[in-house]
Design an enzyme around this catalytic site. Sequence first.
Site, PDB file in Angstrom:
ATOM      1  N   LYS B 148       1.013  -1.455  -0.029  1.00  0.00           N
ATOM      2  CA  LYS B 148      -0.434   0.026   0.052  1.00  0.00           C
ATOM      3  C   LYS B 148       0.428   1.101  -0.160  1.00  0.00           C
ATOM      4  O   LYS B 148       1.908   1.351   0.600  1.00  0.00           O
ATOM      5  CB  LYS B 148      -0.664   0.461   1.467  1.00  0.00           C
ATOM      6  CG  LYS B 148      -1.521  -1.081   1.206  1.00  0.00           C
ATOM      7  CD  LYS B 148      -3.316  -0.574   0.358  1.00  0.00           C
ATOM      8  CE  LYS B 148      -3.873  -2.155   0.962  1.00  0.00           C
ATOM      9  NZ  LYS B 148      -5.334  -2.134  -0.227  1.00  0.00           N
ATOM     10  N   LYS B 174       1.731  -9.490  -1.687  1.00  0.00           N
ATOM     11  CA  LYS B 174       0.951  -9.225  -3.333  1.00  0.00           C
ATOM     12  C   LYS B 174       0.821  -7.641  -2.946  1.00  0.00           C
ATOM     13  O   LYS B 174       0.652  -7.084  -2.932  1.00  0.00           O
ATOM     14  CB  LYS B 174      -0.305  -9.818  -2.759  1.00  0.00           C
ATOM     15  CG  LYS B 174      -1.777 -10.255  -3.226  1.00  0.00           C
ATOM     16  CD  LYS B 174      -3.290 -10.269  -2.588  1.00  0.00           C
ATOM     17  CE  LYS B 174      -3.774  -9.619  -3.463  1.00  0.00           C
ATOM     18  NZ  LYS B 174      -4.423  -8.442  -3.027  1.00  0.00           N
ATOM     19  N   ASP B 176      -1.612  -5.160  -5.340  1.00  0.00           N
ATOM     20  CA  ASP B 176      -2.643  -4.249  -4.857  1.00  0.00           C
ATOM     21  C   ASP B 176      -3.768  -5.136  -6.414  1.00  0.00           C
ATOM     22  O   ASP B 176      -2.854  -4.847  -7.743  1.00  0.00           O
ATOM     23  CB  ASP B 176      -3.042  -3.098  -4.467  1.00  0.00           C
ATOM     24  CG  ASP B 176      -4.003  -3.591  -3.456  1.00  0.00           C
ATOM     25  OD1 ASP B 176      -5.356  -3.627  -3.321  1.00  0.00           O
ATOM     26  OD2 ASP B 176      -3.787  -2.806  -2.961  1.00  0.00           O
ATOM     27  N   GLU B 177      -4.955  -5.319  -6.431  1.00  0.00           N
ATOM     28  CA  GLU B 177      -5.015  -5.630  -7.495  1.00  0.00           C
ATOM     29  C   GLU B 177      -5.634  -4.675  -8.674  1.00  0.00           C
ATOM     30  O   GLU B 177      -5.692  -4.923  -9.726  1.00  0.00           O
ATOM     31  CB  GLU B 177      -7.136  -5.841  -7.467  1.00  0.00           C
ATOM     32  CG  GLU B 177      -8.351  -4.421  -7.722  1.00  0.00           C
ATOM     33  CD  GLU B 177      -7.920  -4.283  -5.662  1.00  0.00           C
ATOM     34  OE1 GLU B 177      -6.712  -4.419  -5.015  1.00  0.00           O
ATOM     35  OE2 GLU B 177      -8.251  -3.311  -5.719  1.00  0.00           O
ATOM     36  N   HIS B 266      -7.555 -13.189  -6.605  1.00  0.00           N
ATOM     37  CA  HIS B 266      -8.277 -12.426  -6.369  1.00  0.00           C
ATOM     38  C   HIS B 266      -9.655 -12.069  -6.211  1.00  0.00           C
ATOM     39  O   HIS B 266      -9.898 -12.796  -8.444  1.00  0.00           O
ATOM     40  CB  HIS B 266      -7.736 -10.706  -6.450  1.00  0.00           C
ATOM     41  CG  HIS B 266      -8.184  -9.782  -5.675  1.00  0.00           C
ATOM     42  ND1 HIS B 266      -8.841  -8.790  -5.669  1.00  0.00           N
ATOM     43  CD2 HIS B 266      -8.246  -9.026  -4.795  1.00  0.00           C
ATOM     44  CE1 HIS B 266      -9.035  -8.276  -5.074  1.00  0.00           C
ATOM     45  NE2 HIS B 266      -8.003  -8.014  -3.909  1.00  0.00           N
ATOM     46  N   ARG B 267     -10.734 -11.457  -6.331  1.00  0.00           N
ATOM     47  CA  ARG B 267     -11.897 -11.417  -6.327  1.00  0.00           C
ATOM     48  C   ARG B 267     -12.440 -10.713  -7.078  1.00  0.00           C
ATOM     49  O   ARG B 267     -13.264 -10.016  -6.699  1.00  0.00           O
ATOM     50  CB  ARG B 267     -12.950 -11.968  -5.947  1.00  0.00           C
ATOM     51  CG  ARG B 267     -12.726 -11.868  -4.545  1.00  0.00           C
ATOM     52  CD  ARG B 267     -13.757 -12.621  -3.586  1.00  0.00           C
ATOM     53  NE  ARG B 267     -13.628 -12.053  -2.209  1.00  0.00           N
ATOM     54  CZ  ARG B 267     -15.047 -12.655  -1.562  1.00  0.00           C
ATOM     55  NH1 ARG B 267     -15.851 -13.056  -1.609  1.00  0.00           N
ATOM     56  NH2 ARG B 267     -14.906 -11.111  -0.481  1.00  0.00           N
ATOM     57  N   HIS B 299      -9.587 -15.076  -2.322  1.00  0.00           N
ATOM     58  CA  HIS B 299     -10.562 -14.293  -1.488  1.00  0.00           C
ATOM     59  C   HIS B 299     -11.781 -14.724  -1.041  1.00  0.00           C
ATOM     60  O   HIS B 299     -12.309 -15.075  -2.753  1.00  0.00           O
ATOM     61  CB  HIS B 299      -9.955 -13.121  -2.223  1.00  0.00           C
ATOM     62  CG  HIS B 299      -9.213 -12.754  -1.867  1.00  0.00           C
ATOM     63  ND1 HIS B 299      -9.143 -11.232  -1.455  1.00  0.00           N
ATOM     64  CD2 HIS B 299      -8.049 -13.612  -2.686  1.00  0.00           C
ATOM     65  CE1 HIS B 299      -7.274 -11.192  -1.461  1.00  0.00           C
ATOM     66  NE2 HIS B 299      -6.966 -11.698  -2.358  1.00  0.00           N
ATOM     67  N   GLY B 373      -3.666  -5.006   4.453  1.00  0.00           N
ATOM     68  CA  GLY B 373      -2.449  -3.795   3.730  1.00  0.00           C
ATOM     69  C   GLY B 373      -2.799  -2.986   4.067  1.00  0.00           C
ATOM     70  O   GLY B 373      -1.297  -2.346   4.847  1.00  0.00           O
ATOM     71  N   GLY B 374      -3.303  -2.459   4.767  1.00  0.00           N
ATOM     72  CA  GLY B 374      -3.771  -0.404   5.910  1.00  0.00           C
ATOM     73  C   GLY B 374      -3.121  -1.554   7.245  1.00  0.00           C
ATOM     74  O   GLY B 374      -2.506  -0.280   7.881  1.00  0.00           O
TER      75      GLY B 374
END
Lengths: 421, 421
Positions: B148, B174, B176-177, B266-267, B299, B373-374
């Site tokens: 992030k 990972k 991010d999307e 991821h979805r 996920h 993440g955050g």
Amino acid sequence: MNFIDLEYVPGKDDVIAEYYVEPNRISFEKACNHIAGESSIGTWTSLTTMKERILRDLKPSVYYINKKERIMRIAYPLELFELGNIPQIMSSVGGNVFGMKVIRNLRLLDIHFPAMYIKSFKGPVHGISGVRKITGVRKRPLLGTIVKPKLGLDEKEHAKSAYDSWTGGLDLVKDDENLTNMKFNRFEKRVAETLKMRDKAERETGERKFYMPNITAEANEMIRRAEIVKGYGGEYVMVDIVSVGWSALQTVREFNENMRFVIHAHRAGHAAFTKNLKHGISMLVVAKLARLIGVDQIHIGTADVGKMEGSREEITEIEDEIEESLILEKGHVLEQKWHHIKPVFAVASGGLHPGSIPRLVKRMGCNVIIQAGGGVHGHPKGSLAGAKAMRQALEAVMEGVSLKEYAKRHEELREALNKWK
Amino acid sequence: MNFIDLEYVPGKDDVIAEYYVEPNRISFEKACNHIAGESSIGTWTSLTTMKERILRDLKPSVYYINKKERIMRIAYPLELFELGNIPQIMSSVGGNVFGMKVIRNLRLLDIHFPAMYIKSFKGPVHGISGVRKITGVRKRPLLGTIVKPKLGLDEKEHAKSAYDSWTGGLDLVKDDENLTNMKFNRFEKRVAETLKMRDKAERETGERKFYMPNITAEANEMIRRAEIVKGYGGEYVMVDIVSVGWSALQTVREFNENMRFVIHAHRAGHAAFTKNLKHGISMLVVAKLARLIGVDQIHIGTADVGKMEGSREEITEIEDEIEESLILEKGHVLEQKWHHIKPVFAVASGGLHPGSIPRLVKRMGCNVIIQAGGGVHGHPKGSLAGAKAMRQALEAVMEGVSLKEYAKRHEELREALNKWK
């Protein structure tokens, strides 16, 4: 982080997304802010890794809010998106945002693409004018059918049904959405048999005739099937764009740069996310993405005439969007300049029959492909008569004669009108 | 045509679909009948091309109706479906049916696949046991993070953030999307820099560390990017399965037969059609299809702990479905035997932080990948401290000690618990 800036004026390079928003136990503004963050550079908590530079260059702006209608618009810097990659933009503006607990309902209504984004796509190889050139049909709507029953005919029965439809007067014959490579009807044999009958129908009618085989499958298998179609002299392929997904549709379009098929886009499954007017993604967005990638023909609905969803107004908006080169902002439709991207042929299909044609042409104009499946193969005298009735109904409309009047001298049309009142 | 047959007993080769149905101005039975027809061999009118043989061999049966709960089940002969082709089955049981005017709401709740259908897919290359073997983590949940902010870091900053996360104690990092191949962060350079830092982190910690680069793009471009990852010594790829679509996911899995990546799914975007409990397609169906095709990790939600939708009950059902080899019928979940298809690792992600871990492990067990993440990069002392706090929280849970107690001796955890109460 605050992304709301009602003073912000979108720049010419911004991507703009318009949403309908229903918050869940937070204010409308907070909901908008969450959506802007989750679809770009934000997350649910403050970050120690955030940088000034990122906020300056990549921060989106919620620049328009209409609380009463629950509408808002976000302008995103173009750099947030990878050019030429539809799955990436959908993971952003059509991604996690739908699943947040702080949102009850959320609908992506429209996306405005700036010139540089548009220019990273090729759009249709042929488009409306190309299809008209290939088919030789200059002004009238094109007429098509879907072989019925959807499944169960073998390859020769399928080809015979197609032959009857063509010789009766239809231009296009399409596989149904669930007909691919079946045990009882093999893809290659079906293509071979059907295209053989197409040649026969062309010789007998003196008209160009077209078969749209459904290549829907894994991406490289689609390419393999398209090559089979090419090998037998086909000019069309059909792809079920929602079932295969954006990534594979881009693959088919890449491949088509050399192969020059007309790509016919079916949209089975779209209504899982387009039907509820308060949630999901609008069919307008689906159609825009399909045009950008480059389908030549796409199902957009039947303008309240047939068996499928879609109001007159919605279908008109979508049709304008795929046919025009400049869309002006109007209501919830954003301004869009299409640059080099060719117009796409609208397809009306689902529950149509000869009696539907006058209203359809009135609502959708002549740049439309009218398809009837049951409305052809359900004719009391069979597919040939059904196809004739469709062509007669279209002739009547083009001549400005009522169907009732025209049916007096045309038996097949009369029988169709008697069955489907 | 009548497809309702409450006496019908599904055969071992039948595909079964369960739907929630709200009719629109017709009876419940009529709505069920329309759905059965539109998803198989029927259409809106009688056909002259229908054949006895087709009705005998291919007719589906609505064999279960629960009007009070608006639930029905359809058994379909297997021959209606092409083996090994997910887009085809989705065009059938998840296709036009959602868009019919006679249906107000419709939700595809579950699909039961017979042995022969299951056997036409390969499933995950690695699955849970394979991932545990590769990572060397035998019993505890795996810990991961998403770099992030989602977008904006350059390649070296990205790699540094990953390094801090690994050396702090996390197993997986990972993308991010929405991070793919960006102007400010190029795919190949990011992969190269990040995997270099992975090697460093492995040397320093003595633990195996993994990077999951997001290859989401056009299908063959995904393959090209996966080859880049292989070239730099990566073992994982991440695909945003809804944004790319079923067809391209199958392409990636085909390719993976030789490449042997762990595929992380991821979805983003699923909630556009899974969120409304009365319409669309359930996440259970999405997860089943992903298992069948062969992702190794997916996920599925955070069991009401994080920022994303999904009740405890729903997440438990989905987790069982992807982890077990035999699912017994229970409530709206259909019986399913998974045969040779390996179990898939459940991923919990979205709004998680160290304080979420005890409840998550209680609800999801140890076969779960917990991603923050955050909750890592938002730690007051930065990513390294955030990663330490996550690992400390997991240690506490594995030792059966309360976080409060454990935090007395662990500063990073204490600071995390102070920020996120």
